[in-house]
Write a protein that holds these residues in place. Structure first.
Motif, PDB file in Angstrom:
ATOM      1  N   PRO A   1       0.700  -1.262  -0.014  1.00 37.73           N
ATOM      2  CA  PRO A   1       0.132  -0.035  -0.043  1.00 37.73           C
ATOM      3  C   PRO A   1       0.823   1.220   0.104  1.00 37.73           C
ATOM      4  O   PRO A   1       2.062   1.313   0.323  1.00 37.73           O
ATOM      5  N   THR A   2       0.384   2.377  -0.406  1.00 40.32           N
ATOM      6  CA  THR A   2       0.832   3.522  -0.465  1.00 40.32           C
ATOM      7  C   THR A   2       0.444   4.578   0.394  1.00 40.32           C
ATOM      8  O   THR A   2      -0.917   4.542   0.716  1.00 40.32           O
ATOM      9  N   VAL A   3       1.057   5.106   1.303  1.00 41.56           N
ATOM     10  CA  VAL A   3       0.529   6.444   2.086  1.00 41.56           C
ATOM     11  C   VAL A   3       0.168   7.554   1.402  1.00 41.56           C
ATOM     12  O   VAL A   3       0.943   7.917   0.601  1.00 41.56           O
ATOM     13  N   ASP A   4      -0.913   8.174   1.811  1.00 40.14           N
ATOM     14  CA  ASP A   4      -1.360   9.303   1.062  1.00 40.14           C
ATOM     15  C   ASP A   4      -0.333  10.497   1.473  1.00 40.14           C
ATOM     16  O   ASP A   4      -0.314  10.764   2.792  1.00 40.14           O
ATOM     17  N   ALA A   5       0.659  11.238   0.914  1.00 40.28           N
ATOM     18  CA  ALA A   5       1.443  12.284   1.341  1.00 40.28           C
ATOM     19  C   ALA A   5       0.737  13.380   1.798  1.00 40.28           C
ATOM     20  O   ALA A   5       1.229  13.953   3.025  1.00 40.28           O
ATOM     21  N   GLY A   6      -0.529  13.481   1.650  1.00 45.01           N
ATOM     22  CA  GLY A   6      -1.492  14.629   2.233  1.00 45.01           C
ATOM     23  C   GLY A   6      -1.602  14.285   3.637  1.00 45.01           C
ATOM     24  O   GLY A   6      -1.727  15.332   4.556  1.00 45.01           O
ATOM     25  N   SER A   7      -1.613  13.078   4.064  1.00 45.71           N
ATOM     26  CA  SER A   7      -1.906  12.792   5.549  1.00 45.71           C
ATOM     27  C   SER A   7      -0.725  12.937   6.373  1.00 45.71           C
ATOM     28  O   SER A   7      -0.761  12.889   7.631  1.00 45.71           O
ATOM     29  N   LEU A   8       0.514  13.300   5.615  1.00 47.75           N
ATOM     30  CA  LEU A   8       1.702  13.344   6.355  1.00 47.75           C
ATOM     31  C   LEU A   8       2.071  15.062   6.513  1.00 47.75           C
ATOM     32  O   LEU A   8       3.143  15.334   6.584  1.00 47.75           O
TER      33      LEU A   8
ATOM     34  N   ALA B   1       5.957  11.219  14.706  1.00 49.34           N
ATOM     35  CA  ALA B   1       5.559  10.255  15.209  1.00 49.34           C
ATOM     36  C   ALA B   1       4.920   9.150  14.414  1.00 49.34           C
ATOM     37  O   ALA B   1       4.963   7.837  14.609  1.00 49.34           O
ATOM     38  N   LEU B   2       3.873   9.666  13.431  1.00 53.63           N
ATOM     39  CA  LEU B   2       3.433   8.800  12.412  1.00 53.63           C
ATOM     40  C   LEU B   2       4.468   8.209  11.544  1.00 53.63           C
ATOM     41  O   LEU B   2       4.317   7.077  11.173  1.00 53.63           O
ATOM     42  N   LEU B   3       5.342   8.896  11.145  1.00 49.75           N
ATOM     43  CA  LEU B   3       6.313   8.335  10.255  1.00 49.75           C
ATOM     44  C   LEU B   3       7.218   7.324  11.012  1.00 49.75           C
ATOM     45  O   LEU B   3       7.686   6.215  10.542  1.00 49.75           O
ATOM     46  N   ALA B   4       7.570   7.668  12.212  1.00 50.43           N
ATOM     47  CA  ALA B   4       8.389   6.709  13.001  1.00 50.43           C
ATOM     48  C   ALA B   4       7.770   5.344  13.385  1.00 50.43           C
ATOM     49  O   ALA B   4       8.181   4.173  13.350  1.00 50.43           O
ATOM     50  N   TYR B   5       6.216   5.440  13.568  1.00 50.41           N
ATOM     51  CA  TYR B   5       5.382   4.393  13.575  1.00 50.41           C
ATOM     52  C   TYR B   5       5.464   3.463  12.539  1.00 50.41           C
ATOM     53  O   TYR B   5       5.429   2.079  12.569  1.00 50.41           O
ATOM     54  N   LEU B   6       4.973   3.915  11.345  1.00 52.78           N
ATOM     55  CA  LEU B   6       4.827   3.426  10.116  1.00 52.78           C
ATOM     56  C   LEU B   6       6.328   2.727   9.578  1.00 52.78           C
ATOM     57  O   LEU B   6       6.322   1.520   9.129  1.00 52.78           O
ATOM     58  N   ASP B   7       7.286   3.203  10.178  1.00 50.88           N
ATOM     59  CA  ASP B   7       8.616   2.980   9.729  1.00 50.88           C
ATOM     60  C   ASP B   7       8.641   1.347  10.552  1.00 50.88           C
ATOM     61  O   ASP B   7       9.554   0.461   9.884  1.00 50.88           O
TER      62      ASP B   7
ATOM     63  N   ALA C   1       5.482  -3.588   3.144  1.00 50.76           N
ATOM     64  CA  ALA C   1       6.242  -4.101   1.936  1.00 50.76           C
ATOM     65  C   ALA C   1       5.665  -5.422   1.234  1.00 50.76           C
ATOM     66  O   ALA C   1       5.684  -5.702   0.231  1.00 50.76           O
ATOM     67  N   ALA C   2       4.980  -6.154   2.243  1.00 53.94           N
ATOM     68  CA  ALA C   2       4.712  -7.586   1.819  1.00 53.94           C
ATOM     69  C   ALA C   2       3.328  -7.887   2.313  1.00 53.94           C
ATOM     70  O   ALA C   2       3.479  -9.041   3.221  1.00 53.94           O
ATOM     71  N   PRO C   3       2.325  -7.462   2.204  1.00 53.71           N
ATOM     72  CA  PRO C   3       0.997  -7.566   2.704  1.00 53.71           C
ATOM     73  C   PRO C   3       0.437  -9.026   2.175  1.00 53.71           C
ATOM     74  O   PRO C   3       0.940  -9.558   0.942  1.00 53.71           O
ATOM     75  N   ARG C   4      -0.422  -9.855   3.036  1.00 51.35           N
ATOM     76  CA  ARG C   4      -1.213 -10.731   2.297  1.00 51.35           C
ATOM     77  C   ARG C   4      -2.114 -10.186   1.444  1.00 51.35           C
ATOM     78  O   ARG C   4      -2.403  -9.234   1.194  1.00 51.35           O
ATOM     79  N   SER C   5      -2.699 -11.317   0.279  1.00 52.87           N
ATOM     80  CA  SER C   5      -3.661 -10.860  -0.628  1.00 52.87           C
ATOM     81  C   SER C   5      -4.996 -11.113   0.049  1.00 52.87           C
ATOM     82  O   SER C   5      -5.100 -12.275   0.681  1.00 52.87           O
ATOM     83  N   LEU C   6      -5.927 -10.382  -0.331  1.00 50.09           N
ATOM     84  CA  LEU C   6      -7.174 -10.464   0.273  1.00 50.09           C
ATOM     85  C   LEU C   6      -7.891 -11.839   0.117  1.00 50.09           C
ATOM     86  O   LEU C   6      -8.392 -12.576   0.512  1.00 50.09           O
ATOM     87  N   SER C   7      -7.335 -12.251  -1.387  1.00 45.64           N
ATOM     88  CA  SER C   7      -7.974 -13.634  -1.747  1.00 45.64           C
ATOM     89  C   SER C   7      -7.457 -14.656  -1.026  1.00 45.64           C
ATOM     90  O   SER C   7      -7.992 -15.825  -1.119  1.00 45.64           O
TER      91      SER C   7
END
Length: 235
Positions: free
Chosen positions: A55-62, A75-81, A88-94
């Motif tokens: 997924p892509t983070v919305d730049a506007g939210s940062l 703080a948000l950037l640190a947590y997302l890190d 980077a490797a999420p599961r597929s919904l399927s």
């Protein structure tokens, strides 16, 4: 241990009514704050997206204005890190089995209006979570994903449910309503939702049976906290 499925948009844009592409994705606070609270509660979290796309983070939210200042952005950037490998490797919904989870949670951002709103796999996950008594938490623009839910007879599973989400007023105040091909609140009402709007930008949530919905980014913490309280009460 309580297990949570985070269903996150894989879209990095939202197609506007003039055909232009508005850069977007998931909203940082709406993923990070509930994830943090659930983690602190000792819960196990799995992140999944359509087709397993990172997924892509919305730049506007940062931006400091959207996030609530430079310190909050940091703080948000640190947590997302700390979640970088999972994102980077999420599961597929399927590949998801709803029975494996106690809670299904959808953070927002405009991304869900592009992909999850028309994703039949996501719609089936929502319907199964609803029908099996699992808590279904849906935040801000993520109620757009409810549009893809459908029963075998073609009916909408959420007809008559009291809910909230990003309001038409908030979309107008944010400046994107004139360009939007459709608006979350209006579409949900058209389908038969009992939509309850709170004051713009203020924390607001609704609970109807096992459906937990939050209106906007400011609702991230109260929505997650309410879900934690409910699960603790079931123990």
């Amino acid at each position: 241990m309580t297990s949570v499925l985070f269903v996150v948009t894989a879209a990095d844009h939202w197609t506007l009514n003039d055909g232009s592409l508005h850069p977007t994705g998931y909203w940082a606070e709406e993923l990070a704050e509930p994830h943090r609270l659930f983690t602190e509660a000792g819960w196990q979290i799995t992140i999944a997206t359509p087709n397993g796309v990172a997924p892509t983070v919305d730049a506007g939210s940062l931006s400091p204005q959207a996030a609530g200042g430079e310190d909050r952005v940091a703080a948000l950037l640190a947590y997302l890190d700390t979640l970088s490998s999972e994102l980077a490797a999420p599961r597929s919904l399927s590949d998801v089995t709803v029975a494996d989870y106690d809670v299904v949670f959808y953070p927002g951002g405009h991304g869900p209006m592009e992909d999850l709103a028309v994703d039949a796999v996501s719609g089936a996950i929502m319907t199964e979570a609803l029908d099996t008594g699992r808590i279904l938490g849906v935040l801000c623009h993520a109620p757009a994903a409810l549009l893809a839910a459908k029963r075998a007879d073609g009916s909408w599973p959420f007809t008559g449910y009291r809910m909230t989400g990003f309001t038409d007023e908030e979309e107008t105040l944010g400046g994107l309503a004139p360009k939007a091909p459709w608006l979350v609140q209006s579409r949900l009402v058209e389908l038969g939702a009992d939509f309850v709007a709170g004051a713009p930008w203020a924390p607001h949530m609704q609970i109807d049976r096992n459906l937990y919905t939050g209106q906007n980014p400011a609702s991230s913490g109260v929505l997650a906290a309410s879900i934690i309280t409910e699960i603790a009460g079931r123990a």
